[in-house]
Design an enzyme around this catalytic site. Structure first.
Site, PDB file in Angstrom:
ATOM      1  N   LYS A   1      93.839-116.808 -18.749  1.00 21.52           N
ATOM      2  CA  LYS A   1      94.049-116.734 -20.105  1.00 21.52           C
ATOM      3  C   LYS A   1      95.962-117.145 -19.646  1.00 21.52           C
ATOM      4  O   LYS A   1      96.336-117.366 -18.792  1.00 21.52           O
ATOM      5  CB  LYS A   1      93.879-115.502 -20.118  1.00 21.52           C
ATOM      6  CG  LYS A   1      95.273-114.163 -19.391  1.00 21.52           C
ATOM      7  CD  LYS A   1      96.643-114.070 -19.629  1.00 21.52           C
ATOM      8  CE  LYS A   1      96.946-113.345 -18.968  1.00 21.52           C
ATOM      9  NZ  LYS A   1      98.584-112.745 -18.424  1.00 21.52           N
TER      10      LYS A   1
ATOM     11  N   ASP B  92      94.714-105.885 -19.016  1.00 23.10           N
ATOM     12  CA  ASP B  92      94.124-107.173 -19.747  1.00 23.10           C
ATOM     13  C   ASP B  92      93.066-107.444 -19.979  1.00 23.10           C
ATOM     14  O   ASP B  92      92.339-108.428 -20.455  1.00 23.10           O
ATOM     15  CB  ASP B  92      94.565-108.819 -18.473  1.00 23.10           C
ATOM     16  CG  ASP B  92      96.603-109.223 -18.545  1.00 23.10           C
ATOM     17  OD1 ASP B  92      96.476-108.927 -19.830  1.00 23.10           O
ATOM     18  OD2 ASP B  92      96.784-109.533 -18.094  1.00 23.10           O
TER      19      ASP B  92
HETATM   20  O1  C5P Z   1      96.768-102.844 -16.300  1.00 25.73           O
HETATM   21  P1  C5P Z   1      97.396-102.722 -15.358  1.00 25.73           P
HETATM   22  O2  C5P Z   1      96.706-102.309 -14.080  1.00 25.73           O
HETATM   23  O3  C5P Z   1      97.278-104.532 -14.903  1.00 25.73           O
HETATM   24  O4  C5P Z   1      98.466-103.081 -15.176  1.00 25.73           O
HETATM   25  C1  C5P Z   1      99.446-102.972 -13.607  1.00 25.73           C
HETATM   26  C2  C5P Z   1     100.797-102.160 -14.235  1.00 25.73           C
HETATM   27  O5  C5P Z   1     101.798-102.761 -15.110  1.00 25.73           O
HETATM   28  C3  C5P Z   1     101.030-100.560 -14.627  1.00 25.73           C
HETATM   29  O6  C5P Z   1     100.837 -99.892 -13.565  1.00 25.73           O
HETATM   30  C4  C5P Z   1     102.198-100.638 -15.704  1.00 25.73           C
HETATM   31  O7  C5P Z   1     103.362-100.310 -14.265  1.00 25.73           O
HETATM   32  C5  C5P Z   1     102.384-102.125 -15.954  1.00 25.73           C
HETATM   33  N1  C5P Z   1     101.759-102.427 -16.622  1.00 25.73           N
HETATM   34  C6  C5P Z   1     102.667-101.819 -17.865  1.00 25.73           C
HETATM   35  N2  C5P Z   1     102.507-101.901 -19.701  1.00 25.73           N
HETATM   36  C7  C5P Z   1     101.210-102.757 -20.213  1.00 25.73           C
HETATM   37  C8  C5P Z   1     100.552-103.762 -18.642  1.00 25.73           C
HETATM   38  C9  C5P Z   1     101.222-103.081 -17.255  1.00 25.73           C
HETATM   39  O8  C5P Z   1     103.518-101.126 -18.116  1.00 25.73           O
HETATM   40  N3  C5P Z   1     101.185-102.462 -20.663  1.00 25.73           N
END
Ligand code: C5P
Length: 337
Positions: free
Chosen positions: A18, A158
């Protein structure tokens, strides 16, 4: 015709990358996740997953790197996301009341999308694995769209976007996804330049939370405006006229620049080289420059490669950057095999 549970039908899935055209951070939830407003589009740059019956009782993953994807480690988190997705699919099937045996799966993952690059490769692989596992077990209809969205959100912010792909606005932590019509007259092209430095999403958001962020809210204004314009029907010509605004509509640019010294210098040099605005996808470090078609993007990629070879462009990282031309999703999703 679906296979009875207990057997595995071999399945292949394409997992597209993406691009964030915009990324505004609009708040923070009590659990620490940030609230976002983003316009995203899938690319024809894609990983490929093949799911087969496993020899033995446990799910297995074999990763093969292709197409210039940098050779750095996937990292335990990324590597596990495919297997975690299969585990989550198993639990969701159990929760739906089906307790027939679900055989172990062997997954071969062909990686073309650079890792920890802001291109969503790990999340896309996870969603492809979730969908592929349900198909392989012969129960593609057991989880409806709502149930799949819940499982996808549990795998990563995502992931819900990748359930549908194409063009969409994404809000909340990433779980509120609204499809958007792509610009008319596409598909657009883009050249991607990914320095060989991993930027973990968590690290970028931590820098943002520590105050390394732009002042102002310009990214949110640009992002909401773009949604309105796309909904009203935007031509590719007008869309490309917005590229200068979009290139600055990412609130994680200062955080990525803090994590990757010299990223700002590279971004400016790339912009001068291509005579075009250069933006950043997600938490970076992938830099992008848009063009009217993939053919144009291929020309841009050749210019970037020549500048790198001649020492006219320097890019931070432990090796050569990943440079690729891609097409953004068009009116019907663009997928490559
Ligand atoms: O959701 P994902 O595992 O991809 O996110 C990795 C880290 O990025 C999360 O643990 C968080 O610390 C941060 N994050 C965030 N807000 C989001 C997406 C990710 O703070 N919307």
């Amino acid at each position: 015709m679906t296979a009875p549970l207990g057997r595995v039908t071999p399945v292949v899935r394409v997992a597209p990358a993406k691009l964030n055209l915009t990324l505004a951070v609009v708040g923070r939830r009590p659990d620490g996740f940030h609230l976002l407003h983003s316009v995203m589009a899938t690319l024809d740059l894609a990983d490929r997953l093949a799911l087969d019956p496993a020899f033995g009782p446990v799910d297995r993953l074999h990763v093969v790197r292709l197409g210039g994807s940098p050779s750095r480690d996937l990292g335990p988190e990324q590597e596990n996301l495919v297997l975690r997705a299969i585990g989550a699919a198993r639990r969701a099937i159990r929760a739906a009341g089906d307790d027939r045996p679900l055989p172990a799966l062997a997954v071969r993952l062909e990686k073309r999308i650079p890792v920890a690059a802001g291109l969503g490769g790990g999340s896309s692989d996870a969603v492809a694995a979730l969908d592929g596992a349900l198909e392989a077990w012969g129960v593609p209809d057991l989880l409806d769209a709502e149930a799949r969205s819940v499982v996808a959100t549990s795998l990563g912010s995502d992931c819900p976007f990748f359930l549908a792909g194409g063009w969409a606005s994404v809000e909340g932590r990433g779980e509120h996804v609204r499809p958007l019509p792509p610009p008319r007259g596409g598909p657009l092209g883009v050249v991607l330049v990914t320095p060989a430095v991993a930027v973990p999403t968590r690290a970028a958001f931590e820098r943002y939370a520590a105050g390394i962020r732009p002042a102002g809210g310009a990214a949110l204004a640009s992002s909401t405006h773009l949604v309105t314009e796309l909904q009203a029907g935007l031509s590719t010509t007008l869309f490309l006229e917005r590229a200068g605004v979009l290139a600055f509509a990412n609130d994680l640019v200062p955080a990525a620049a803090d994590l990757v010294p010299d990223l700002t210098r590279t971004r400016r040099a790339l912009s001068r080289l291509l005579e075009r605005p250069v933006g950043q996808s997600g938490s970076g470090p992938t830099l992008w420059a848009l063009s009217p078609s993939k053919a144009d993007a291929l020309g841009d990629a050749a210019i970037v490669r020549a500048a790198l070879a001649d020492g006219l462009l320097s890019v931070p990282g432990d090796g050569a950057p990943f440079v690729a031309a891609a097409a953004l999703a068009g009116a019907s999703p663009v997928m490559s095999s």
